[in-house]
Scaffold this motif. Structure first.
Motif, short mmCIF file in Angstrom:
data_model
loop_
_atom_site.label_atom_id
_atom_site.label_comp_id
_atom_site.label_asym_id
_atom_site.label_seq_id
_atom_site.Cartn_x
_atom_site.Cartn_y
_atom_site.Cartn_z
N THR A 11 -16.46 -34.17 -29.22
CA THR A 11 -16.27 -34.79 -27.91
C THR A 11 -15.67 -33.82 -26.91
OG1 THR A 11 -16.02 -36.99 -28.85
CG2 THR A 11 -15.05 -36.62 -26.68
N THR A 12 -14.64 -33.10 -27.31
CA THR A 12 -13.97 -32.18 -26.40
C THR A 12 -14.80 -30.93 -26.23
OG1 THR A 12 -11.82 -33.01 -27.06
CG2 THR A 12 -11.87 -30.87 -25.95
N ILE A 13 -14.94 -30.50 -24.97
CA ILE A 13 -15.74 -29.32 -24.67
C ILE A 13 -14.80 -28.17 -24.39
CG2 ILE A 13 -17.40 -28.31 -23.07
CD1 ILE A 13 -18.51 -31.09 -22.65
N GLU A 45 -23.87 -27.55 -22.09
CA GLU A 45 -22.89 -28.61 -21.83
C GLU A 45 -21.55 -28.03 -21.40
OE1 GLU A 45 -22.34 -31.70 -24.55
OE2 GLU A 45 -24.36 -32.51 -24.31
N GLN A 46 -21.16 -26.92 -22.01
CA GLN A 46 -19.90 -26.28 -21.63
C GLN A 46 -19.94 -25.83 -20.17
OE1 GLN A 46 -19.25 -23.11 -24.42
NE2 GLN A 46 -18.80 -24.48 -26.13
N ALA A 49 -19.88 -28.89 -17.90
CA ALA A 49 -18.54 -29.49 -17.87
C ALA A 49 -17.60 -28.67 -17.00
CB ALA A 49 -17.98 -29.61 -19.29
N ALA A 55 -13.27 -32.94 -18.52
CA ALA A 55 -12.44 -32.54 -19.65
C ALA A 55 -13.16 -32.69 -20.98
CB ALA A 55 -11.15 -33.37 -19.68
N ASP A 56 -14.14 -33.58 -21.06
CA ASP A 56 -14.84 -33.80 -22.32
C ASP A 56 -16.26 -34.26 -22.04
OD1 ASP A 56 -14.69 -36.62 -21.79
OD2 ASP A 56 -12.65 -36.58 -22.57
N ARG A 57 -17.00 -34.49 -23.10
CA ARG A 57 -18.42 -34.83 -22.97
C ARG A 57 -18.61 -36.17 -22.26
NH1 ARG A 57 -22.75 -35.35 -27.96
NH2 ARG A 57 -24.55 -35.96 -26.69
N GLU A 58 -17.76 -37.15 -22.56
CA GLU A 58 -17.91 -38.46 -21.93
C GLU A 58 -17.69 -38.38 -20.42
OE1 GLU A 58 -16.38 -37.93 -24.77
OE2 GLU A 58 -17.64 -39.10 -26.13
N SER A 97 -9.51 -34.35 -13.92
CA SER A 97 -10.36 -35.53 -13.80
C SER A 97 -10.25 -36.19 -12.43
CB SER A 97 -9.98 -36.54 -14.90
OG SER A 97 -10.23 -36.00 -16.18
#
Length: 220
Positions: A11-13, A45-46, A49, A55-58, A97
């Motif tokens: 989840t965390t990128i 994705e990185q 983001a 902060a994360d994928r979601e 965020s």
């Protein structure tokens, strides 16, 4: 619409190398949703983001989904609009965020404002003209308010202080930094008559002493 890429990853990128983050990857739209166009899905994705300040994928997926909907033109999402919006978000460099959400709103408001400007320029009657003009006015007022909110958030609510034309005379000291004490303002009165009225008067004993000295000097 399925808007999540089909990837299995934590989840965390993690943060990526700044040298590799020169440009955010493009988003490809399809009838099934969207995907990040990059040969390395994880690195893509990185990079995305980092561009969005997610902060994360979601968080990344949520902001992308909202930007896709805001890019709609002619009833469907527009890749050109979306690429422009992502580029603007990246250029503002959201750092957390809160900034990511605010910056996404800012670029969306800008796109909507320009859309209203287009409708205003192509209005065919008074009703369309007035409707587009009102919407454009509201959006145009919202955008600078969002800029101010972002600046205030980044400065932790401290107002900006600008000092201009500061001169320090001989024997004076200049203070560099935040000053919390209230400053006193001294106004110089250059009117001679007023200055004479405001000059301190000699005390009674001094007047008597001056009078006695004058009498002694007058005697032969």
């Amino acid at each position: 619409m399925n808007t999540a890429p089909d990837l299995v990853m934590p989840t965390t990128i993690a943060a990526t190398d700044p040298a590799k983050a020169a440009a955010a990857p493009r988003i490809r739209l399809s009838s099934h949703g969207f995907s990040i166009d990059h040969p390395d899905p994880e690195l893509g994705e990185q990079l995305m983001a980092n561009a969005l300040g997610a902060a994360d994928r979601e968080a990344m997926d949520g902001i992308l989904r909202q930007l896709v909907k805001a890019s709609v033109s002619g009833g469907s999402p527009d890749e050109v609009n979306l690429s422009f919006m992502i580029s603007m978000v990246k250029s503002i460099k959201p750092r957390d965020s809160i900034e990511a959400m605010l910056v996404a709103q800012m670029v969306s408001v800008h796109v909507m404002a320009m859309r209203c400007a287009h409708h205003l320029a192509n209005a065919e009657d008074i009703a369309q003209h007035d409707s587009a003009a009102r919407a454009l006015g509201r959006l145009a007022r919202t955008f600078p308010a969002q800029i101010e909110a972002l600046n205030r958030y980044r400065s932790h609510g401290e107002p900006a202080i600008t000092v201009q034309n500061v001169s320090v005379g001989d024997g004076g000291n200049a203070i560099v930094g935040n000053v919390t004490q209230h400053a006193s303002v001294i106004v110089s009165d250059k009117n001679p008559a007023s200055a004479a009225r405001n000059a301190p008067k000699p005390s009674g004993s001094r007047r008597r002493r001056d009078s006695a000295d004058a009498k002694r000097q007058a005697q032969p």
